[in-house]
Design a protein around this motif. Structure first.
Motif, PDB file in Angstrom:
ATOM      1  N   LYS A 260       0.670  -1.259  -0.001  1.00  0.00           N
ATOM      2  CA  LYS A 260      -0.261   0.280  -0.210  1.00  0.00           C
ATOM      3  C   LYS A 260       0.682   1.201  -0.246  1.00  0.00           C
ATOM      4  N   SER A 261       1.260   1.615  -1.261  1.00  0.00           N
ATOM      5  CA  SER A 261       2.792   2.539  -1.133  1.00  0.00           C
ATOM      6  C   SER A 261       2.052   3.618  -0.402  1.00  0.00           C
ATOM      7  N   PRO A 262       3.544   4.686  -0.025  1.00  0.00           N
ATOM      8  CA  PRO A 262       4.753   4.647  -0.127  1.00  0.00           C
ATOM      9  C   PRO A 262       4.710   3.701   1.464  1.00  0.00           C
ATOM     10  N   TYR A 263       3.639   2.272   1.755  1.00  0.00           N
ATOM     11  CA  TYR A 263       4.195   1.217   2.790  1.00  0.00           C
ATOM     12  C   TYR A 263       3.846  -0.172   2.412  1.00  0.00           C
ATOM     13  N   PHE A 264       4.559  -1.024   3.732  1.00  0.00           N
ATOM     14  CA  PHE A 264       4.716  -2.136   2.857  1.00  0.00           C
ATOM     15  C   PHE A 264       4.108  -3.479   3.795  1.00  0.00           C
ATOM     16  N   TYR A 265       3.103  -4.790   3.967  1.00  0.00           N
ATOM     17  CA  TYR A 265       2.609  -5.217   4.967  1.00  0.00           C
ATOM     18  C   TYR A 265       3.266  -7.115   4.482  1.00  0.00           C
ATOM     19  N   PHE A 266       4.470  -7.130   5.339  1.00  0.00           N
ATOM     20  CA  PHE A 266       4.732  -8.263   5.410  1.00  0.00           C
ATOM     21  C   PHE A 266       3.899  -9.238   6.887  1.00  0.00           C
ATOM     22  N   SER A 267       2.586 -10.475   6.583  1.00  0.00           N
ATOM     23  CA  SER A 267       1.907 -10.805   7.638  1.00  0.00           C
ATOM     24  C   SER A 267       1.535 -12.569   7.240  1.00  0.00           C
ATOM     25  N   ILE A 274       2.766  -9.764  12.287  1.00  0.00           N
ATOM     26  CA  ILE A 274       2.532  -8.460  11.175  1.00  0.00           C
ATOM     27  C   ILE A 274       3.628  -6.849  11.196  1.00  0.00           C
ATOM     28  N   PHE A 275       4.601  -7.347   9.930  1.00  0.00           N
ATOM     29  CA  PHE A 275       5.398  -6.307  10.081  1.00  0.00           C
ATOM     30  C   PHE A 275       4.350  -4.968   8.798  1.00  0.00           C
ATOM     31  N   ILE A 276       5.284  -3.654   9.106  1.00  0.00           N
ATOM     32  CA  ILE A 276       5.148  -2.738   8.760  1.00  0.00           C
ATOM     33  C   ILE A 276       6.565  -2.027   8.498  1.00  0.00           C
ATOM     34  N   GLY A 277       6.782  -1.957   6.871  1.00  0.00           N
ATOM     35  CA  GLY A 277       7.941  -1.034   6.051  1.00  0.00           C
ATOM     36  C   GLY A 277       7.762  -0.024   5.483  1.00  0.00           C
ATOM     37  N   ASP A 278       8.347   0.463   5.136  1.00  0.00           N
ATOM     38  CA  ASP A 278       8.356   1.288   4.208  1.00  0.00           C
ATOM     39  C   ASP A 278       8.338   0.941   2.711  1.00  0.00           C
ATOM     40  N   THR A 279       8.254   1.656   1.632  1.00  0.00           N
ATOM     41  CA  THR A 279       8.653   1.304   0.281  1.00  0.00           C
ATOM     42  C   THR A 279      10.067   2.013  -0.450  1.00  0.00           C
ATOM     43  N   THR A 280      10.285   2.707   1.051  1.00  0.00           N
ATOM     44  CA  THR A 280      11.821   3.763   0.048  1.00  0.00           C
ATOM     45  C   THR A 280      12.690   2.586   0.299  1.00  0.00           C
ATOM     46  N   ASN A 281      12.638   2.012   1.574  1.00  0.00           N
ATOM     47  CA  ASN A 281      14.279   0.586   2.015  1.00  0.00           C
ATOM     48  C   ASN A 281      13.672  -0.669   2.039  1.00  0.00           C
ATOM     49  N   ILE A 296      -7.497 -13.790   6.413  1.00  0.00           N
ATOM     50  CA  ILE A 296      -7.327 -11.942   5.342  1.00  0.00           C
ATOM     51  C   ILE A 296      -6.814 -11.177   5.995  1.00  0.00           C
ATOM     52  N   LEU A 297      -6.122  -9.826   5.076  1.00  0.00           N
ATOM     53  CA  LEU A 297      -5.278  -9.140   5.922  1.00  0.00           C
ATOM     54  C   LEU A 297      -5.199  -8.114   4.508  1.00  0.00           C
ATOM     55  N   LYS A 298      -6.397  -6.342   4.893  1.00  0.00           N
ATOM     56  CA  LYS A 298      -5.983  -5.581   3.931  1.00  0.00           C
ATOM     57  C   LYS A 298      -6.130  -4.418   4.529  1.00  0.00           C
ATOM     58  N   PRO A 299      -4.058  -3.981   3.883  1.00  0.00           N
ATOM     59  CA  PRO A 299      -3.735  -2.758   5.013  1.00  0.00           C
ATOM     60  C   PRO A 299      -4.853  -0.969   3.840  1.00  0.00           C
ATOM     61  N   ILE A 300      -5.235   0.026   5.235  1.00  0.00           N
ATOM     62  CA  ILE A 300      -5.634   1.057   4.872  1.00  0.00           C
ATOM     63  C   ILE A 300      -5.012   1.213   4.926  1.00  0.00           C
ATOM     64  N   ASP A 301      -3.609   1.994   5.925  1.00  0.00           N
ATOM     65  CA  ASP A 301      -2.684   2.748   5.978  1.00  0.00           C
ATOM     66  C   ASP A 301      -1.948   2.294   6.790  1.00  0.00           C
ATOM     67  N   ASP A 302      -0.804   2.953   7.386  1.00  0.00           N
ATOM     68  CA  ASP A 302       0.445   2.414   7.119  1.00  0.00           C
ATOM     69  C   ASP A 302       0.249   2.143   8.852  1.00  0.00           C
ATOM     70  N   LYS A 303      -0.477   2.947   9.318  1.00  0.00           N
ATOM     71  CA  LYS A 303      -1.384   3.170  10.870  1.00  0.00           C
ATOM     72  C   LYS A 303      -2.681   1.411  11.062  1.00  0.00           C
ATOM     73  N   THR A 304      -3.537   1.099  10.201  1.00  0.00           N
ATOM     74  CA  THR A 304      -4.724   0.353  10.284  1.00  0.00           C
ATOM     75  C   THR A 304      -4.189  -0.652   9.240  1.00  0.00           C
TER      76      THR A 304
END
Length: 506
Positions: A260-267, A274-281, A296-304
C-alpha cells in the motif's frame, strides 16, 4: 470330467467368497463412518446433487447382493448384481479421470490407499471375476432356463453393462445440470470493452499480485516470500527488491506481502505476525505478534489494517480492525458478517479496501451480497450481485472419527475473485445467466461490474483464458485490468461508455 467340473465349481465358490468379503467389508465400512462417506460423495463432481440418496443406496445394495450370492438359488442373479455394481464403479472412475473438472480424493475403506488408476484396475479385475463366475454357474442351470442359452446370456451381459454405464452417465449429467443450473438473470456485454492487451511470461507460476500504485505493479512470490518484483504499467521496466525483516524464527506457513505505497505489510495469519515497512528502503518492523490469528489482511494505511478472523466466542468469521500505534490493538465487529448456516463456510468471501472511497468491501462467495463498510468497520450498507442466490447453499457435517467439521457437499459458488477501484466493484462471477453462450464459460472468466455510487449493476466483460487456464487473480488500476494467469501477467485497457474512470476531486 468330474474333476474338471469340481475345479470350476471351486473357482466359482472362491469368486463368490471374494465378493462377499469385498461387499460386506465395503458396506460395513461405509455405514460405520457414514458421515465421512456422505461428505466424500457430496464433494464428488459427479454425484454431489444426489449424495444424500446414494450414500444410503450403495451400502444397502452391496449387502442385498451379498444375500443373493449366499443363496444358491439366486447366486447367478447376485453375480449379475455384483457385475452391475462394479461396472458402475468403473464407469464412475473413468468419468472422474477423463471428464471431471477436478479429481477428488479416493474413498472406500481399505481401497482408500489406492490411487484412481489402481482403483480402476481393481474394479476391472472384479468385473472379469463376476463374468467368469456367471459363465461357470450357468452350466448348472436347467436347459429350460433362458440364461442357459448363449444368445440370452450375451444379451444379459450386454444389458447389464449398458444399463450400468447409462445410470452413471445419467447421474453425472443430471448432477452437473442441478449444480450449475442457469439462473434467471441477464448480463449486459458491451462491444469490445477492452483493448491494448499486453501479456508477458513470468519465470514461474508462484507469483501473486501484492499491490499497485499509479505507475507500478508489485508482485510477491510464494517460492521466495521476501522477494518483490516490480513492473511499470507498460510491463516493460522491471526490478526486483528484497525485503529486510528482523531475524525472528517464526514458523511461517502462509506469508503474504501487501503493498500500500508508500508502505508495505508482510504478514502470516497462522503465526500470527504483522510487519510494516516503508517502500523507500523495504525494511520492516514487527508490529503485531500472537495477538490474533487471521485468514485475510488488507492494509488501509501504515497505522491500520482490516482482517478477517474467527471470533473466539461465536466460533464464526468476523471482521476486525488492527490499529498500530505504540502497541497493536484489535477491534472486532461481529455484527457485519451474517450467519446463515454455520458462520464459517457460509460467510466465506473476499475482502478489499477501496482507497478512493475509503471503504472496506466484503463480497460473500456463496450468496449474492456484498457489504460496503466504513474504514473504522462500524457502519455499513449492502448491495447485491445480479444472480438470484440470496441464501448460501452450504451443507456442513461433523466427522466425529476425525474430529473435524467440513463441507458435506460442494456448495454453489456465486462470486469468485473481486477487485475495486473508484466507484466500481468488479466481481468474477461463477454462475451463468440467461442467453449466454456456454462456450464462453470455457474460454474466459466473466467479470460483472457494479456502480457502487448508485448501487446498481453496470455491465460485464470477458477476461480470456490463456493456454486453456482461467485467471488466478486480478486487480483494477482505474482504466486498466491487470490479471495473473499462471506464469502469464496481462494488462489491458477498459474503454466503454458504461465505465467512467475515477477522477480525484480537487
Amino acid at each position: 470330467m468330474k474333476t474338471s467340473i469340481s475345479f470350476k465349481n471351486t473357482i466359482a465358490d472362491i469368486i463368490c467368497l471374494l465378493y462377499i468379503l469385498l461387499f460386506v467389508y465395503a458396506a460395513v465400512s461405509k455405514l460405520l463412518d457414514f458421515e465421512n462417506f456422505r461428505v466424500q460423495l457430496g464433494q464428488s463432481p459427479l454425484l454431489s446433487a444426489f449424495a444424500g440418496y446414494i450414500a444410503w443406496m450403495v451400502p444397502m445394495l452391496e449387502l442385498f447382493i451379498v444375500l443373493l450370492i449366499l443363496s444358491k438359488r439366486w447366486r447367478i442373479m447376485g453375480l449379475f448384481g455384483a457385475l452391475c455394481m462394479m461396472v458402475m464403479f468403473t464407469a464412475y472412475i473413468f468419468i472422474i479421470l477423463n471428464y471431471s473438472p477436478f479429481v477428488p480424493c479416493s474413498c472406500g475403506g481399505i481401497l482408500e490407499k489406492m490411487g484412481w488408476e489402481e482403483h480402476f484396475i481393481f474394479n476391472f479385475v472384479f468385473m472379469m471375476l463376476a463374468a467368469a463366475g456367471i459363465l461357470i454357474l450357468r452350466r448348472g442351470v436347467p436347459k429350460a432356463h433362458f440364461i442357459s442359452k448363449p444368445a440370452a446370456l450375451a444379451s444379459a451381459f450386454s444389458m447389464t453393462i449398458f444399463f450400468s454405464i447409462g445410470i452413471v452417465a445419467l447421474l453425472f449429467m443430471l448432477s452437473e445440470d442441478i449444480i450449475h443450473h442457469r439462473n434467471n438473470f441477464v448480463r449486459r456485454f458491451p462491444k469490445h470493452p477492452t483493448n491494448s492487451k499486453k501479456t508477458i511470461l513470468l519465470p514461474q507460476a508462484t507469483y501473486y499480485i501484492a499491490g499497485y500504485d499509479k505507475g507500478q505493479i508489485y508482485l510477491g512470490n510464494r517460492a521466495e516470500p521476501l522477494a518483490v518484483t516490480i513492473f511499470d504499467t507498460s510491463l516493460v521496466q522491471k526490478k526486483t527488491i528484497r525485503i529486510e525483516l528482523p531475524k525472528y524464527k517464526f514458523p511461517y506457513t502462509v506469508p503474504r506481502l501487501a503493498v500500500k505505497s508508500p508502505y508495505f505489510y508482510f504478514s502470516d495469519g497462522s503465526v500470527p505476525c504483522i510487519f510494516i515497512g516503508d517502500t523507500t528502503n523495504w525494511k520492516a518492523e514487527l508490529k503485531m505478534y500472537r495477538k490474533a490469528y487471521f485468514s485475510i489482511l488488507k492494509p488501509i494505511d501504515d497505522k491500520t489494517a482490516v482482517i478477517r478472523a474467527i471470533d473466539s466466542k461465536t466460533k464464526a468469521n468476523t471482521l476486525g480492525l488492527f490499529t498500530f500505534n505504540n502497541d497493536a490493538s484489535l477491534q472486532l465487529n461481529g455484527r457485519l458478517l451474517l450467519k446463515q448456516v454455520d458462520g464459517i463456510f457460509d460467510t466465506d468471501g473476499s475482502l478489499l479496501y477501496n482507497s478512493q472511497l475509503d471503504k472496506v468491501i466484503y463480497t460473500y462467495a456463496y450468496r449474492n451480497e456484498f457489504l460496503m463498510i466504513d474504514s473504522q468497520i462500524g457502519n455499513h450498507t449492502s448491495g447485491h450481485t445480479i444472480d438470484t442466490t440470496t441464501r448460501a447453499q452450504v451443507s456442513v457435517a461433523r466427522i466425529e472419527s476425525k474430529k473435524v467439521t467440513t463441507l458435506s457437499k460442494q456448495p454453489k459458488l456465486v462470486n469468485k475473485l473481486t477487485a475495486s477501484f473508484g466507484n466500481y466493484l468488479f466481481v468474477n462471477a461463477a454462475l451463468i445467466g440467461k442467453y449466454e453462450p456456454e462456450i464462453m464459460w470455457k474460454q474466459a472468466s466473466i467479470i460483472d461490474v457494479y456502480d457502487l455510487s448508485a448501487n446498481t449493476y453496470a455491465f460485464s466483460f470477458y477476461v480470456y483464458n490463456i493456454a486453456g487456464r482461467t485467471m488466478d487473480e486480478f486487480v483494477v488500476l482505474n482504466d486498466r485490468i491487470v490479471s495473473l494467469n499462471g506464469r502469464s501477467l496481462t494488462i489491458e485497457k477498459l474503454q466503454t461508455n458504461y465505465y467512467k474512470p475515477f477522477t480525484a476531486s480537487r
